[in-house]
Design an enzyme around this catalytic site. Structure first.
Site, PDB file in Angstrom:
ATOM      1  N   LYS A 203       7.881 -10.270   6.945  1.00  0.00           N
ATOM      2  CA  LYS A 203       8.856  -9.687   5.992  1.00  0.00           C
ATOM      3  C   LYS A 203      10.303  -9.948   6.379  1.00  0.00           C
ATOM      4  O   LYS A 203      10.618 -10.263   7.517  1.00  0.00           O
ATOM      5  CB  LYS A 203       8.563  -8.200   5.836  1.00  0.00           C
ATOM      6  N   ARG A 237      -1.778  -5.069   7.499  1.00  0.00           N
ATOM      7  CA  ARG A 237      -1.906  -6.097   6.454  1.00  0.00           C
ATOM      8  C   ARG A 237      -1.144  -7.325   6.937  1.00  0.00           C
ATOM      9  O   ARG A 237       0.081  -7.293   7.027  1.00  0.00           O
ATOM     10  CB  ARG A 237      -1.329  -5.559   5.135  1.00  0.00           C
TER      11      ARG A 237
HETATM   12  N1  HH2 Z   1       3.357  -6.093   0.921  1.00  0.00           N
HETATM   13  C1  HH2 Z   1       3.233  -7.062  -0.011  1.00  0.00           C
HETATM   14  C2  HH2 Z   1       2.255  -6.969  -1.005  1.00  0.00           C
HETATM   15  N2  HH2 Z   1       1.390  -5.938  -1.036  1.00  0.00           N
HETATM   16  N3  HH2 Z   1       0.589  -3.922  -0.123  1.00  0.00           N
HETATM   17  C3  HH2 Z   1       0.679  -2.950   0.789  1.00  0.00           C
HETATM   18  N4  HH2 Z   1      -0.179  -1.913   0.782  1.00  0.00           N
HETATM   19  N5  HH2 Z   1       1.645  -2.980   1.775  1.00  0.00           N
HETATM   20  C4  HH2 Z   1       2.548  -3.977   1.863  1.00  0.00           C
HETATM   21  O1  HH2 Z   1       3.414  -3.935   2.761  1.00  0.00           O
HETATM   22  C5  HH2 Z   1       2.481  -5.032   0.895  1.00  0.00           C
HETATM   23  C6  HH2 Z   1       1.474  -4.965  -0.101  1.00  0.00           C
HETATM   24  C7  HH2 Z   1       4.173  -8.217   0.012  1.00  0.00           C
HETATM   25  O2  HH2 Z   1       3.683  -9.261   0.776  1.00  0.00           O
HETATM   26  P1  HH2 Z   1       2.908 -10.550   0.203  1.00  0.00           P
HETATM   27  O3  HH2 Z   1       1.659 -10.161  -0.490  1.00  0.00           O
HETATM   28  O4  HH2 Z   1       2.714 -11.479   1.330  1.00  0.00           O
HETATM   29  O5  HH2 Z   1       3.913 -11.212  -0.804  1.00  0.00           O
HETATM   30  P2  HH2 Z   1       4.054 -11.193  -2.388  1.00  0.00           P
HETATM   31  O6  HH2 Z   1       4.258  -9.787  -2.849  1.00  0.00           O
HETATM   32  O7  HH2 Z   1       5.268 -12.061  -2.640  1.00  0.00           O
HETATM   33  O8  HH2 Z   1       2.807 -11.761  -2.993  1.00  0.00           O
END
Ligand code: HH2
Length: 259
Positions: A203, A237
């Site tokens: 992040k 995660r």
């Molecule tokens: N962060 C992201 C997405 N979903 N869900 C939970 N529970 N906690 C988190 O910190 C979280 C989440 C963002 O990360 P990522 O899926 O890698 O990216 P994107 O939202 O751009 O798909």
């Protein structure tokens, strides 16, 4: 929890797994590397991301779920829409990971009608604008009050406490200071009485601290992961499964070494 984003625009792995066969292969790789849960998302929620339609979210998600029906670990689906939750549960998912904490119309009822696990996450604002000027009276108290209210709403809808996980939502409508305060004081969220999930992997707060772009944030992510488990997080995660497991193995060995 290993992450697979079936999206063109996720900040961490956008475009890599939009092809459903590549997403399936990545999920299988995560399990071979030791993931206990695989989290599949078909809509990016990074700061500035534009929402996708429900049809498009389903079009990306369902073929992947279908091909993963025999996966050896539970599948979590990262979605905020009741219709996608219903289809995902029918398609074999056993956990819903909702960055909107089941606030969408019908979401509580869909989860209550199943026996799936659910992650209730805090965020302030909407992804398109959430990083513009996040503000809190007291970030720990405000996030905790929100999560307590959503846990109560879920319980009231008939979702047993044993099915619920909570997440402070690092990076979702939070400045770097907010994120660091939440991590420093994560242990205080034990009061919620449900296991905590932490998502810090790659992040932007880690990027700001280290000056690294997304690709270079592994070491920073491992440091953050260790701090989160030390403060009581039960699910991490992450995108970098193997490396996180190795870091946790060292932490675990030190913790459990008989003195
Ligand atoms: N962060 C992201 C997405 N979903 N869900 C939970 N529970 N906690 C988190 O910190 C979280 C989440 C963002 O990360 P990522 O899926 O890698 O990216 P994107 O939202 O751009 O798909």
């Amino acid at each position: 929890m290993g992450v697979v984003n079936v999206t063109p625009d996720s900040f961490s792995d956008g475009g890599q797994f939009l092809d459903h066969r590549r997403a399936v292969a990545q999920a299988q790789r995560l399990v071979e590397t030791g993931a206990a849960i695989v989290d599949i998302g078909a809509e990016s929620t990074r700061p500035g991301a534009a929402p996708v339609s429900e049809d498009e979210e389903l079009r990306r998600l369902l073929p992947v779920l279908e091909d993963l029906s025999a996966l050896a670990v539970p599948i979590s689906v990262d979605t905020r829409r009741a219709g996608v939750m219903r289809a995902a549960l029918a398609g074999g998912a056993s956990m819903i990971n909702d960055i909107d904490a089941l606030t969408a119309p019908g979401a509580l009822a869909v989860v209550a009608a199943s026996d799936c696990a659910v992650c209730l996450m805090h965020k302030q604002g909407v992804p398109a604008t959430m990083q513009h000027a996040p503000a809190y009276r007291d970030v720990v108290a405000d996030v905790k009050a929100f999560l307590a209210e959503r846990i109560a709403a879920a319980r009231h809808a008939g979702i047993a406490r044993e099915r619920i996980v909570a997440d402070v939502g690092f990076g979702f409508g939070k400045t770097e200071v907010h994120n660091l305060t939440l991590l420093r004081r994560l242990a205080e969220f034990a009061e919620l009485g449900v296991p905590l999930l932490a998502g810090l992997s790659r992040k932007s707060t880690l990027g700001r601290i280290t000056g690294r772009s997304v690709d270079g944030r592994l070491a920073a992510g491992l440091a953050a992961a260790l701090l989160a488990v030390q403060a009581g997080a039960k699910i991490l995660r992450v995108h970098d499964l193997q490396e996180t497991r190795d870091a946790l193995a060292v932490w675990d060995a030190v913790k459990n070494e008989p003195s």
